[in-house]
Design a protein around this motif. Structure first.
Motif, PDB file in Angstrom:
ATOM      1  N   VAL A 202       0.751  -1.016   0.055  1.00 46.79           N
ATOM      2  CA  VAL A 202       0.080   0.272   0.231  1.00 46.79           C
ATOM      3  C   VAL A 202       0.879   1.036   0.026  1.00 46.79           C
ATOM      4  O   VAL A 202       2.004   1.470   0.905  1.00 46.79           O
ATOM      5  N   LEU A 479      -5.200   6.271  -1.924  1.00 41.80           N
ATOM      6  CA  LEU A 479      -4.174   4.605  -1.438  1.00 41.80           C
ATOM      7  C   LEU A 479      -4.570   4.290  -3.260  1.00 41.80           C
ATOM      8  O   LEU A 479      -5.229   3.525  -3.725  1.00 41.80           O
ATOM      9  N   VAL A 481      -2.764   0.801  -4.311  1.00 42.63           N
ATOM     10  CA  VAL A 481      -2.448  -1.199  -3.526  1.00 42.63           C
ATOM     11  C   VAL A 481      -2.782  -1.918  -4.236  1.00 42.63           C
ATOM     12  O   VAL A 481      -2.755  -2.442  -5.700  1.00 42.63           O
TER      13      VAL A 481
END
Length: 555
Positions: A202, A479, A481
């Protein structure tokens, strides 16, 4: 017996989030390791200039076995997580997966279906028993999606449970020698075990501290592939992640807007993400495009931008596409009559029969050709046509005439999206999280296909695969990821629903699935490639990517 996947994911991760929050409330991001299962520590990040090493920022991230965080820049943290574990007992084993024919009378020796209707699976199992094998028929169910109820996708036929791959390979050879087709599969990658071993990577960006920007980029042209590490190095980016699907020709698959320029038309109605103000404004929605060209009073719909005329990968096109105009993941629809525009960002358009016009920067016709393949001039473009559209173009276009183009990008509410200079839109999909809730559009995004053969949805949607995702939480933190997959003993990968649950657990208010599989890769400055791409040859070359830059302006 392990719990139902979506319940196990949400409960286990929620408990981990609470534990992590308790630690970060003390002002330090933990770096923990489970005894006996070490993970490699990130190499030190090389910062540009004399900037001091920033303090670790609190990050709300889940973990069950281990988590290790590294600050890349003020407000930017990369965290590597290990979730779940390998269960070498009855749950995580090798098996022989026997293919089914796509029709009831199809030959077993050349069968290609990974699953099929119950009756067909039953007949295959009976044929295997007649040859001395002991098959099992297993139902494959899908969860409830936002636009499709839970139900049965099909039935698989499998033989044996083996502790290692070599034993399964020996069994597969016997099955093939008996006249059947199939492969070996590891059951931890079936996508049904919420506690399967996963490696999650992440990058979290807090724009309250970070003054740079998120941007999309590609190589020297939109149709030339490049590896992500090379693009990160060439642009001086802090971090990067793969972004959009792409065809072998180099064409982006779906809507692609970079810095306000429309570089690829939409897969109509499919999910995408709009990024503005360098990532400070992020919106997941469904998108479509409406593009027309006019010559005098004659107006015609333009079918696409920067792709091969007549070929509509992922379908979702406009007007006359076969066999459907609805989105269909990883499926090529066709249309014998199309207009496709090529912009200056494309190197050399495809050559072939049909017609084309060459346009200067003012969209004025400089040449009319009865074959296709001319390169767009500096600042200009070309408009290619095949089939009946070629006859229309030849009949209306003349050198010196200025063509009129209209281009509109529409969101899910039918509203026109302003294509300002700081707007980027990447259409991939499916949608994962909307308004803080898991919201996968299985039908609208075309990940459950029309027709009987659901092999691709089973392999790509239901089973565990490497995934890349983008999202934003309630605090506006970005984010990025990546989850590794298809690597026994390292990471199993996630189903689409598992990816959505993970993003929700990470705090995402909005989240979208990006290209995955062997394309899933994350790079940070100083550490290089952070994850383990699943292709044996290493990271793939990519069409376009998302890059995190230290400065607020740039290419």
């Amino acid at each position: 017996m392990r719990q139902t996947p979506h319940l196990a994911v949400s409960s286990a991760v929620a408990a981990a989030v609470l534990a992590f929050c308790a630690l970060t409330a003390l002002g330090a991001a933990p770096a923990t390791e489970a005894a006996g299962r070490p993970t490699a520590a990130p190499r030190p990040v090389t910062a540009a200039g004399p900037e001091p090493e920033p303090e670790p920022a609190p990050v709300t991230l889940p973990f069950t076995r281990s988590a290790r965080s590294t600050v890349i820049a003020p407000g930017v943290t990369q965290t590597s997580l290990v979730l779940g574990r390998t269960d070498a007992g009855a749950d995580d084993v090798w098996t022989v997966h026997v293919n089914q024919p796509l029709t009831d009378d199809g030959p077993y020796s050349r069968a290609t279906g990974a699953l099929g209707p119950e009756a067909r699976a039953g007949r295959l199992a009976a044929a295997l028993r007649a040859k001395g094998f002991e098959p099992r028929v297993e139902e494959v169910r899908t969860p409830a999606y936002a636009d499709r109820p839970a139900g049965t996708l099909g039935w698989t036929v499998r033989v044996g449970r083996y502790a290692d791959r070599s034993a399964a390979a020996t069994a597969l050879a016997k099955v093939r020698a008996a006249g059947f087709a199939g492969d070996n599969r590891y059951t931890a990658q079936d996508g049904t075990d919420a506690e399967a071993l996963q490696r999650v990577f992440v990058v979290q960006v807090d724009f309250k501290q970070f003054t740079g920007r998120l941007a999309s980029d590609f190589g020297p042209s939109v149709d030339v592939f490049e590896q992500l590490p090379d693009l990160v190095s060439a642009t001086g980016a802090l971090a990067g992640i793969n972004a959009q699907w792409f065809a072998d020709s180099g064409a982006p698959l779906g809507l692609y807007v970079k810095d306000g320029r429309l570089l690829s038309s939409a897969t109509q109605g499919r999910g995408g993400i709009r990024i503005a103000r360098g990532g400070r404004e992020v919106d997941v929605d469904t998108y479509s495009t409406r593009i027309t060209v006019s010559v005098g009073k004659a107006t015609r719909e333009v079918d696409g931008i920067n792709r091969t005329p007549g070929e509509i990968w992922n379908c979702g096109g406009v007007g006359g596409d076969l066999p459907t105009q609805h989105p269909q993941q990883d499926f090529k629809c066709t249309d014998e009559s199309e207009l496709v525009r090529f912009t200056r960002e494309w190197t050399t358009p495809p050559a072939g029969p049909g017609a084309e016009v060459v346009l200067d920067r003012d969209d004025r016709v400089t040449a009319v050709n009865r074959t296709r393949g001319a390169k767009p001039p500096a600042g200009g473009s070309t408009l290619q046509a095949v089939g009946e559209s070629a006859r229309w173009l030849i009949a209306h276009a003349r050198p010196g005439i200025r063509l009129g183009f209209t281009q509109r990008v529409l969101d899910g509410g039918g509203n026109t999206v302003p294509l300002t200079a700081d707007t980027t839109i990447v259409q991939v999909g499916p949608t994962l999280v909307r308004d803080g809730r898991v919201a996968v559009n299985a039908v609208g995004d075309g990940i459950i296909r029309e027709g009987v053969d659901q092999t691709h949805p089973y392999n790509w949607v239901v089973r565990g695969n490497p995934r890349s995702m983008i999202g934003v939480d309630d605090q506006g933190r970005l984010l990025l990821v990546v989850v590794d997959g298809r690597q026994v003993g390292w990471s199993s990968g996630l189903s689409i629903t598992g990816a959505a649950e993970l993003m929700k657990s990470l705090g995402a208010r909005e989240a979208l699935n990006l290209d995955g599989g062997g394309s899933s890769v994350m790079v940070t400055t100083g550490s290089g490639i952070v994850n383990r791409p699943s292709d044996a040859t290493g990271p793939r070359t990519l069409g376009n990517v998302l890059l995190l830059h230290r400065t607020a302006t740039g290419r």
